[in-house]
Write a protein that holds these residues in place. Structure first.
Motif, PDB file in Angstrom:
ATOM      1  N   ARG A   5       3.943   4.358   4.016  1.00 56.02           N
ATOM      2  CA  ARG A   5       5.169   4.522   3.330  1.00 56.02           C
ATOM      3  C   ARG A   5       5.577   3.222   2.420  1.00 56.02           C
ATOM      4  O   ARG A   5       6.390   3.418   1.387  1.00 56.02           O
ATOM      5  CB  ARG A   5       6.348   4.332   4.648  1.00 56.02           C
ATOM      6  N   CYS A   6       4.805   2.273   2.585  1.00 56.74           N
ATOM      7  CA  CYS A   6       5.100   1.083   1.808  1.00 56.74           C
ATOM      8  C   CYS A   6       4.263   1.258   0.388  1.00 56.74           C
ATOM      9  O   CYS A   6       4.330   0.489  -0.674  1.00 56.74           O
ATOM     10  CB  CYS A   6       4.802  -0.073   2.617  1.00 56.74           C
ATOM     11  N   GLN A   7       3.216   2.119   0.432  1.00 55.64           N
ATOM     12  CA  GLN A   7       2.396   2.331  -0.644  1.00 55.64           C
ATOM     13  C   GLN A   7       1.657   1.115  -1.127  1.00 55.64           C
ATOM     14  O   GLN A   7       1.609   0.639  -2.360  1.00 55.64           O
ATOM     15  CB  GLN A   7       3.203   3.226  -1.703  1.00 55.64           C
ATOM     16  N   PHE A  61       2.764  -2.181  -0.651  1.00 58.67           N
ATOM     17  CA  PHE A  61       3.686  -3.570  -0.652  1.00 58.67           C
ATOM     18  C   PHE A  61       2.920  -4.598   0.243  1.00 58.67           C
ATOM     19  O   PHE A  61       2.933  -5.718  -0.310  1.00 58.67           O
ATOM     20  CB  PHE A  61       5.132  -3.121  -0.164  1.00 58.67           C
ATOM     21  N   TYR A  62       2.587  -4.375   1.390  1.00 58.06           N
ATOM     22  CA  TYR A  62       2.110  -5.313   2.188  1.00 58.06           C
ATOM     23  C   TYR A  62       0.693  -5.469   2.172  1.00 58.06           C
ATOM     24  O   TYR A  62       0.176  -6.499   2.362  1.00 58.06           O
ATOM     25  CB  TYR A  62       2.492  -5.037   3.677  1.00 58.06           C
ATOM     26  N   ALA A 121      12.674  -6.167   4.939  1.00 59.45           N
ATOM     27  CA  ALA A 121      12.790  -5.260   3.990  1.00 59.45           C
ATOM     28  C   ALA A 121      11.724  -5.193   2.871  1.00 59.45           C
ATOM     29  O   ALA A 121      10.854  -6.315   2.874  1.00 59.45           O
ATOM     30  CB  ALA A 121      14.225  -5.302   3.149  1.00 59.45           C
ATOM     31  N   ARG A 122      11.629  -4.321   2.230  1.00 64.41           N
ATOM     32  CA  ARG A 122      10.439  -4.181   1.062  1.00 64.41           C
ATOM     33  C   ARG A 122      10.926  -3.610   0.076  1.00 64.41           C
ATOM     34  O   ARG A 122      12.062  -2.896  -0.075  1.00 64.41           O
ATOM     35  CB  ARG A 122       9.152  -3.684   1.474  1.00 64.41           C
ATOM     36  N   GLU A 123      10.503  -3.666  -1.125  1.00 64.13           N
ATOM     37  CA  GLU A 123      10.806  -2.738  -2.200  1.00 64.13           C
ATOM     38  C   GLU A 123      10.319  -1.407  -2.353  1.00 64.13           C
ATOM     39  O   GLU A 123       9.415  -1.277  -1.984  1.00 64.13           O
ATOM     40  CB  GLU A 123      10.343  -3.521  -3.681  1.00 64.13           C
ATOM     41  N   PRO A 171       8.388   1.598  -3.324  1.00 65.38           N
ATOM     42  CA  PRO A 171       7.124   1.939  -4.366  1.00 65.38           C
ATOM     43  C   PRO A 171       7.573   3.010  -5.316  1.00 65.38           C
ATOM     44  O   PRO A 171       8.495   3.640  -5.138  1.00 65.38           O
ATOM     45  CB  PRO A 171       6.259   2.108  -3.318  1.00 65.38           C
ATOM     46  N   GLY A 188       7.010  -7.920  -4.684  1.00 61.73           N
ATOM     47  CA  GLY A 188       6.219  -8.487  -3.605  1.00 61.73           C
ATOM     48  C   GLY A 188       4.812  -8.430  -3.674  1.00 61.73           C
ATOM     49  O   GLY A 188       4.298  -9.480  -2.974  1.00 61.73           O
ATOM     50  N   GLU A 231      12.534  -2.240   6.206  1.00 65.55           N
ATOM     51  CA  GLU A 231      11.270  -1.935   6.902  1.00 65.55           C
ATOM     52  C   GLU A 231      11.466  -1.625   8.081  1.00 65.55           C
ATOM     53  O   GLU A 231      11.286  -2.204   9.453  1.00 65.55           O
ATOM     54  CB  GLU A 231      10.433  -3.146   6.750  1.00 65.55           C
TER      55      GLU A 231
END
Ligand SMILES: Cc1cc2nc3c(=O)[nH]c(=O)nc-3n(C[C@H](O)[C@H](O)[C@H](O)COP(=O)(O)OP(=O)(O)OC[C@H]3O[C@@H](n4cnc5c(N)ncnc54)[C@H](O)[C@@H]3O)c2cc1C
Ligand SMILES: Cc1cc2nc3c(=O)[nH]c(=O)nc-3n(C[C@H](O)[C@H](O)[C@H](O)COP(=O)(O)OP(=O)(O)OC[C@H]3O[C@@H](n4cnc5c(N)ncnc54)[C@H](O)[C@@H]3O)c2cc1C
Lengths: 467, 406
Positions: free
Chosen positions: A437-439, A441-442, B118-120, B122, B140, B250
């Motif tokens: 889901r974050c594709q 980011f992390y 939280a995150r941006e 995609p 990020g 997140e």
């Protein structure tokens, strides 16, 4: 031990194109005892049509009756079910509902049921809308009727071809990537000119998918078909959607396409798609905002609980369709060549069947090989949620991709495997890293570090002098 | 009940989680703080140029130094810090499933606090058109490339978005030898306050408002992007796309549990104590709503840590919560629910956001009675604060009304 390539060595069979079909053919001929080379122009296997599909292992219930496609889908499915344990491949036994959303569609179901039975899929059951919704309450109450097809299953579309090729390599096959076939000449043996040098082979099998006609031309033939790519766009919904979609939801098909499917994936997501869009371009498979929005909306019409579900990923694939609906298989015994072309929309299911078929066709013009004494099982790393994942086992090192729970051990292992990833897409398909889901980011930066010097197109640019 | 691993498990070691853990220790609670990264600090770890800590520690720290300060404070307070611990699931029985290098374990405590940040968003969640080459990343991610590995994902990116974080994006690029080719914002106005009106241009970066991506081109790596502005298409050569902002909580742990997330905030619904729909589970920081500053997250964590400490010794409150409802174009309200309780609230104010730039009258109604109102021009991605009236938790109906005015 994999055989070391030697200059001047003549292969029994050169296979051109490492899509799912080419990988399956490499395995089948290796099992038969042939000395095999698989030539791929991309940096990795699955660089063409095979990287993006719905991952359904079809029964063939809706295939054209009496067609080669039907025969080979059935054969391919059968073999998949037989070998999957020895190759450690997943099977999600979801079953499918062909859903009729209005009276006209409902009328067609009886015909589809008849066709299914004629096609040998005899366990289908016609259900009223109420019955289907009792079994799957998340379906919209607009459902009029449904045909249940228990045998339609979901598989991992990337691990399967990888396993086929890995087994072939374990039997001595050679996988040559970054090697585009430019020209082939036949003078009793095949001389194949590739971007990675000349290959000599006794016979060729063309499994070039979207370039099937082009490769036939390059082999000096007048191709018997022309590829007309048909794009399919998909939206992948968050894993939270999975509990609402325990089965494959198929529409009543039209002449043109199987239509928009909502189905689970082996990785615990929900897939919505594909579209069917004709195009000339054989390379670009773009996604388009408007189409994607329409897919998201369609999903919520079919399963209202999917409204507002976050989108995890987007992708698009090109079907190697041709001017005719059926598979385009050609044998040229005098030139010792086989073309498996136009494998449009069922190739994942039929690949093993196509490979059996190719071996039979080959036997019509060549002497049989001597099968190897022993066939190694292959412990394909499991990516599917229906089986134990690496993160659940001790000593995995650490989690690198948090969304998909991909471990450091998995990533390291794939790079030291017999068929390591050649590009980032290949790494994703082998491990699921960065696909969540974050594709990325992390984890994308970490992956850039871990894959330095290992991928055809590195994630990070060369920063010499850049800082 | 079997022996508990701690009184409270805190999941997420960013500013909010650390602040809560320290506060809980001060109140004498046994706390385990879990984070899946190798160090504490959360999103501040990669923000190398942003100053953090002025309000909470009285001096500023940058990037990893702030994370180290948080670690020292947490250690001093006696928090049991466990990094490299990925929480995989909030289980029905109130425990959490964790995986670490050595393997899988289950941890149990009386209360669980989720502070996963939280995150941006995609590219995929933005449904952007085009090819899918390498080089489309968020701020990020760019910062992680630089801060943790000394790598760069591109040298000539197109920057998308104009929230505050986009300034961070520009600065990060420029200070590491990357030269943005342009900056675009689909809306007619920049989202952040003043600096964005002039900052990019000052740096020699063209800034186009009302411009959106219609195509991303590139087979392996980004080669160009086509944008549409005022009906005209223009193709810009670039080797990357930097997607900034559009933060989203997140909140995967909630999304995948039976608790789910609030459709407005995309985070878990919490009451005025930070307590979720499951009375044993709390949440604080950016997981509640995207996005706030590090200092805000810290203070929110501390307040909710205190509320959890006060919650001990009582039966978990599970009175039927009253949802806080609202009109469009309000995007979210936190706290999302209110419970009738005697305890002092952790939130003194409702936090609101609007979806778009809008002029109008915003009001709060308790059981149909207006108790607060304000008029004005409301901007997206900006915090709106409305005091929580002391009697609000007694109301059956809590509603934010919005009337657009031109
Ligand atoms: C949207 C979509 C959904 C689908 N859903 C399903 C499904 O649910 N179930 C199912 O069974 N099937 C499905 N399919 C069909 C299936 O994906 C295809 O039938 C299958 O992938 C075709 O594989 P292939 O090996 O023939 O072709 P490809 O995968 O295209 O392989 C050909 C390979 O040849 C290489 N190549 C080309 N030219 C050369 C050259 N000159 N030299 C060297 N190498 C070359 C290419 O790089 C490529 O890797 C779907 C397809 C699409 C597009
Ligand atoms: C690119 C960027 C730039 C920013 N710039 C600024 C700025 O200039 N000034 C400013 O004040 N603020 C800035 N912020 C925001 C600031 O970093 C956040 O407000 C603050 O970090 C939020 O704290 P938090 O505790 O809520 O969450 P986070 O800091 O995000 O911490 C969440 C933690 O939870 C952990 N976690 C998540 N899921 C799990 C799990 N399942 N198991 C275990 N651990 C988990 C993560 O590893 C992380 O450490 C920026 C943020 C970003 C992304």
């Amino acid at each position: 031990m994999p055989r070391q390539p030697q200059t001047g060595e003549t292969y029994d069979v050169a296979i051109i194109g490492a899509g799912v079909v080419g990988c399956a053919v490499a395995r089948r001929f290796s099992l038969a005892g042939a000395k095999v080379i698989l030539i791929e122009k991309g940096a990795d296997i699955l660089s063409g049509a095979s990287k993006a599909n719905s991952a359904i292992l079809h029964t063939g219930f809706d295939a054209p009756p009496g067609s080669l496609e039907l025969e080979l889908v059935r054969a391919g499915r059968q073999e998949y079910l037989e070998i999957r344990d020895s190759l450690n491949l997943a099977l999600v036994t979801t079953g499918a509902y062909v859903c009729a959303w209005n009276a006209q569609e409902a009328e067609k179901l009886a015909g589809i049921e008849r066709q299914a039975r004629d096609n040998g899929t005899t366990d289908v059951v016609l259900r009223s809308g109420g019955e289907a919704r009792a079994a799957m309450p998340s379906l919209s109450d607009r459902l009029v009727a449904a045909l249940e097809v228990p045998g339609e299953h979901i598989i991992d579309p990337w691990s399967a071809p990888l396993a086929y090729l890995t087994q072939a390599v374990a039997l001595g096959a050679r996988f040559l990537r970054g090697a585009e076939l430019i020209k082939g000449t036949f003078d009793g043996i095949w001389r194949l000119e590739t971007t990675a040098g000349e290959i000599l082979a006794d016979a060729v099998v063309n499994t070039a998918g979207l370039y099937g006609d082009v490769v036939d031309t390059r082999l000096g033939f007048t191709p018997g078909f022309r590829i007309k790519p048909r794009k399919g766009q998909f939206v992948v919904l968050d894993k939270a959607a999975a509990r609402h979609v325990p089965r494959i939801i198929l529409p009543v098909p039209t002449e043109v396409t199987k239509g928009i499917v909502v189905c689970p994936t082996a990785f615990g997501n929900v897939l919505v798609g594909p579209t069917a869009e004709e195009q000339e371009d054989r390379v670009r498979a773009t996604v388009e905002t408007q189409t994607l929005e329409a897919l998201v909306a369609r999903a919520a019409e079919i399963v209202p609980a999917l409204a507002g579900m976050p989108v995890t990923a987007l992708y698009a694939g090109l079907r190697p369709a041709s001017e005719e609906k059926g598979y385009r298989v050609f044998v040229r015994p005098d030139q010792r060549a086989i073309t498996l072309g136009g494998i449009r929309s069922t190739g994942l299911s039929s690949a093993l069947g196509l490979a059996q078929h190719a071996l039979k066709l080959h036997a019509d013009f060549a002497e049989p090989f001597t099968p190897p004494a022993q066939v190694p099982d292959i412990a394909t790393p499991n990516l599917a949620e229906c089986r134990e994942r690496d993160w659940q086992r001790p000593d995995h090192g650490e989690i690198v991709c948090h969304c998909e729970l991909v471990t450091r051990r998995e990533i390291e292992a794939t790079f030291s495997s017999p068929v390591p990833p050649g590009d980032f897409g290949g790494l994703r398909r082998r491990t699921r890293a960065g696909m969540g889901r974050c594709q990325g980011f992390y984890c994308n930066a970490r992956l850039a570090e871990m894959t330095k010097g290992k991928l055809a197109t590195p994630l990070a640019i060369d920063t010499e002098g850049g800082r | 009940m079997s022996a508990l691993d701690a009184d409270v498990l805190v999941v997420g070691g960013g500013p909010s989680g650390v602040a809560a853990a320290i506060e809980l220790r001060r109140q004498g609670r046994r706390v385990i703080l879990l984070d899946r990264e190798p160090a504490l600090g959360g999103a501040t770890r990669h923000c190398a140029h942003s100053p953090f800590g002025m309000l909470e520690f009285g001096r500023v720290y940058f990037g990893a130094a702030y994370g180290r300060k948080l670690t020292r404070e947490a250690e001093k307070a006696g928090v049991d810090i466990r990094t490299g611990h990925s929480v995989v699931e909030l289980c029905e029985d109130g425990s959490v499933l964790v995986t670490t290098g050595p393997g899988v374990e289950k941890l149990t405590a009386e209360r669980i606090l989720v502070t996963t940040g939280a995150r941006e968003k995609p590219r995929s969640a933005r449904l952007l058109s085009g090819d899918r080459p390498i080089g489309v990343v968020t701020t990020g991610t760019l910062q992680s490339y630089l801060a943790f590995h000394g790598l760069l994902p591109f040298r000539r990116p197109l920057i998308v978005g104009s929230e505050l974080v986009s300034l961070s994006a520009v600065l990060t690029c420029l200070s590491h030898g990357a030269r943005p080719v342009a900056m675009i914002e689909p809306r007619a106005h920049a989202l952040a306050r003043a600096p964005l009106a002039w900052f990019p241009s000052l740096m020699g970066i063209p800034f186009h408002r009302g411009a959106e991506i219609v195509d991303i081109l590139g087979r392996t790596r980004v080669e160009a992007v086509t944008i549409r502005r005022g009906g005209k298409l223009k193709t810009l050569d670039c080797d990357g796309v930097l997607l900034t902002g559009q933060f989203t909580p997140e909140s995967a742990l909630f999304l995948q549990s039976a608790l789910g997330v609030d459709p407005g905030s995309a985070g878990p619904a919490v009451d005025q104590q930070g307590r979720s729909l499951d009375p044993r589970m709390f949440a604080a920081g950016n997981v509640l709503r995207a996005v706030e500053t590090g200092g805000w997250a810290f203070r929110e964590g501390r307040a909710i840590g205190r509320a959890i400490a006060e919650d001990f010794g009582r039966e978990p409150e599970d009175g039927v919560p009253v949802p806080v409802t609202f009109d469009a174009p309000i995007k979210l309200v936190v706290p999302n629910i209110l419970r009738r309780t005697a305890s002092a609230p952790a939130f003194r104010q409702f936090q609101l956001r609007v979806l778009r730039r809008v002029r109008g009258r915003l009001s709060l109604e308790l059981d149909g009675r207006e108790v607060w109102q304000a008029r004005g021009l409301w901007m997206p991605e900006r915090r709106i604060l409305v005091p929580i009236p002391p009697d609000a938790p007694q109301a059956q109906n809590v509603h934010f009304r919005f009337r657009e005015e031109d």
